[in-house]
Scaffold this motif. Structure first.
Motif, PDB file in Angstrom:
ATOM      1  N   CYS A  64       0.818  -1.221   0.000  1.00 49.89           N
ATOM      2  CA  CYS A  64       0.000   0.000   0.000  1.00 49.89           C
ATOM      3  C   CYS A  64       0.848   1.265   0.000  1.00 49.89           C
ATOM      4  O   CYS A  64       0.335   2.351  -0.298  1.00 49.89           O
ATOM      5  CB  CYS A  64      -0.915   0.023   1.228  1.00 49.89           C
ATOM      6  SG  CYS A  64      -2.217  -1.215   1.207  1.00 49.89           S
ATOM      7  N   VAL A  65       2.111   1.163   0.331  1.00 49.73           N
ATOM      8  CA  VAL A  65       2.948   2.361   0.494  1.00 49.73           C
ATOM      9  C   VAL A  65       3.087   3.142  -0.811  1.00 49.73           C
ATOM     10  O   VAL A  65       2.799   4.341  -0.838  1.00 49.73           O
ATOM     11  CB  VAL A  65       4.309   2.000   1.128  1.00 49.73           C
ATOM     12  CG1 VAL A  65       5.252   3.198   1.115  1.00 49.73           C
ATOM     13  CG2 VAL A  65       4.102   1.505   2.561  1.00 49.73           C
ATOM     14  N   PRO A  66       3.495   2.524  -1.920  1.00 53.59           N
ATOM     15  CA  PRO A  66       3.544   3.313  -3.160  1.00 53.59           C
ATOM     16  C   PRO A  66       2.118   3.637  -3.616  1.00 53.59           C
ATOM     17  O   PRO A  66       1.273   2.746  -3.694  1.00 53.59           O
ATOM     18  CB  PRO A  66       4.229   2.387  -4.171  1.00 53.59           C
ATOM     19  CG  PRO A  66       4.684   1.188  -3.426  1.00 53.59           C
ATOM     20  CD  PRO A  66       3.963   1.159  -2.122  1.00 53.59           C
ATOM     21  N   GLY A  67       1.851   4.873  -3.856  1.00 44.74           N
ATOM     22  CA  GLY A  67       0.507   5.280  -4.282  1.00 44.74           C
ATOM     23  C   GLY A  67      -0.531   5.064  -3.200  1.00 44.74           C
ATOM     24  O   GLY A  67      -1.662   4.676  -3.478  1.00 44.74           O
ATOM     25  N   ILE A  68      -0.152   5.318  -1.968  1.00 42.72           N
ATOM     26  CA  ILE A  68      -1.012   5.017  -0.814  1.00 42.72           C
ATOM     27  C   ILE A  68      -2.376   5.697  -0.901  1.00 42.72           C
ATOM     28  O   ILE A  68      -3.367   5.171  -0.418  1.00 42.72           O
ATOM     29  CB  ILE A  68      -0.298   5.355   0.516  1.00 42.72           C
ATOM     30  CG1 ILE A  68      -0.994   4.648   1.679  1.00 42.72           C
ATOM     31  CG2 ILE A  68      -0.176   6.870   0.717  1.00 42.72           C
ATOM     32  CD1 ILE A  68      -0.172   4.579   2.938  1.00 42.72           C
ATOM     33  N   GLU A  69      -2.434   6.835  -1.549  1.00 41.56           N
ATOM     34  CA  GLU A  69      -3.690   7.567  -1.672  1.00 41.56           C
ATOM     35  C   GLU A  69      -4.721   6.814  -2.517  1.00 41.56           C
ATOM     36  O   GLU A  69      -5.919   7.064  -2.415  1.00 41.56           O
ATOM     37  CB  GLU A  69      -3.461   8.979  -2.219  1.00 41.56           C
ATOM     38  CG  GLU A  69      -3.023   9.032  -3.657  1.00 41.56           C
ATOM     39  CD  GLU A  69      -1.553   8.715  -3.902  1.00 41.56           C
ATOM     40  OE1 GLU A  69      -1.152   8.682  -5.074  1.00 41.56           O
ATOM     41  OE2 GLU A  69      -0.792   8.492  -2.925  1.00 41.56           O
ATOM     42  N   LYS A  71      -4.972   3.380  -2.483  1.00 43.07           N
ATOM     43  CA  LYS A  71      -5.087   2.011  -1.962  1.00 43.07           C
ATOM     44  C   LYS A  71      -6.132   1.895  -0.846  1.00 43.07           C
ATOM     45  O   LYS A  71      -6.025   1.046   0.032  1.00 43.07           O
ATOM     46  CB  LYS A  71      -3.734   1.536  -1.437  1.00 43.07           C
ATOM     47  CG  LYS A  71      -2.588   1.651  -2.422  1.00 43.07           C
ATOM     48  CD  LYS A  71      -2.647   0.588  -3.488  1.00 43.07           C
ATOM     49  CE  LYS A  71      -1.572   0.699  -4.534  1.00 43.07           C
ATOM     50  NZ  LYS A  71      -0.223   0.591  -4.137  1.00 43.07           N
ATOM     51  N   THR A  72      -7.163   2.714  -0.898  1.00 39.08           N
ATOM     52  CA  THR A  72      -8.147   2.761   0.182  1.00 39.08           C
ATOM     53  C   THR A  72      -8.833   1.414   0.419  1.00 39.08           C
ATOM     54  O   THR A  72      -8.972   0.985   1.573  1.00 39.08           O
ATOM     55  CB  THR A  72      -9.196   3.851  -0.106  1.00 39.08           C
ATOM     56  OG1 THR A  72      -8.511   5.109  -0.235  1.00 39.08           O
ATOM     57  CG2 THR A  72     -10.224   3.956   1.002  1.00 39.08           C
ATOM     58  N   THR A  73      -9.264   0.743  -0.622  1.00 31.93           N
ATOM     59  CA  THR A  73      -9.986  -0.518  -0.455  1.00 31.93           C
ATOM     60  C   THR A  73      -9.120  -1.567   0.230  1.00 31.93           C
ATOM     61  O   THR A  73      -9.542  -2.198   1.212  1.00 31.93           O
ATOM     62  CB  THR A  73     -10.501  -1.039  -1.808  1.00 31.93           C
ATOM     63  OG1 THR A  73     -11.359  -0.051  -2.375  1.00 31.93           O
ATOM     64  CG2 THR A  73     -11.256  -2.340  -1.642  1.00 31.93           C
TER      65      THR A  73
END
Length: 138
Positions: A64-69, A71-73
């Motif tokens: 989830c760290v890369p592009g964390i914004e 990865k909500t689901t």
């Protein structure tokens, strides 16, 4: 942008806990937590299995760290899994008494820290969509 990076750093570091403890449990089983002498083979097998799940949860948090914004689901699903485990631990506490301080710390992470990180991720995700221009949303 700074808040996003701060969240990424916190999640990356926090995920070290389930990754390292899970790996330790997989490798050393119940003997690794101070169970000297004879250990029930089935209990040890189950402990190693659950340690593998713990390891997997930590690795998935790292994804989830890369592009964390965005990865909500996945972040919410992982938080749900961790919180359900914490609720099971809380039930065990009510039924059998206080566990060790390490287990109490784990309970605090499961029912406190992880849900707070999930709320923070949701905030970062909402802010990233607010700041995206029309050309960014296509």
């Amino acid at each position: 942008m700074r808040e996003r990076q701060a969240l990424q750093r916190v999640v990356a570091v926090a995920a070290l806990v389930p990754v390292l403890s899970g790996l330790y449990g997989v490798l050393f089983g119940l003997n690794g937590i101070g169970r000297s002498g004879l250990v029930d083979i089935s209990a040890d097998s189950h402990f190693r299995y659950l340690s593998g799940l713990h390891l997997g949860i930590g690795i998935l948090f790292w994804t989830c760290v890369p592009g964390i914004e965005a990865k909500t689901t996945l972040f919410r699903l992982l938080t749900l899994v961790v919180a359900l485990g914490g609720l099971a631990r809380l039930l065990g506490l009510a039924l059998t008494g206080l566990p060790s301080l390490v287990m109490m710390g784990a309970l605090a992470v499961e029912l406190g820290v992880t849900p707070l990180l999930c709320l923070w991720q949701a905030r970062v995700a909402a802010r990233s969509t607010e700041t995206a221009g029309p050309e960014d949303t296509v």
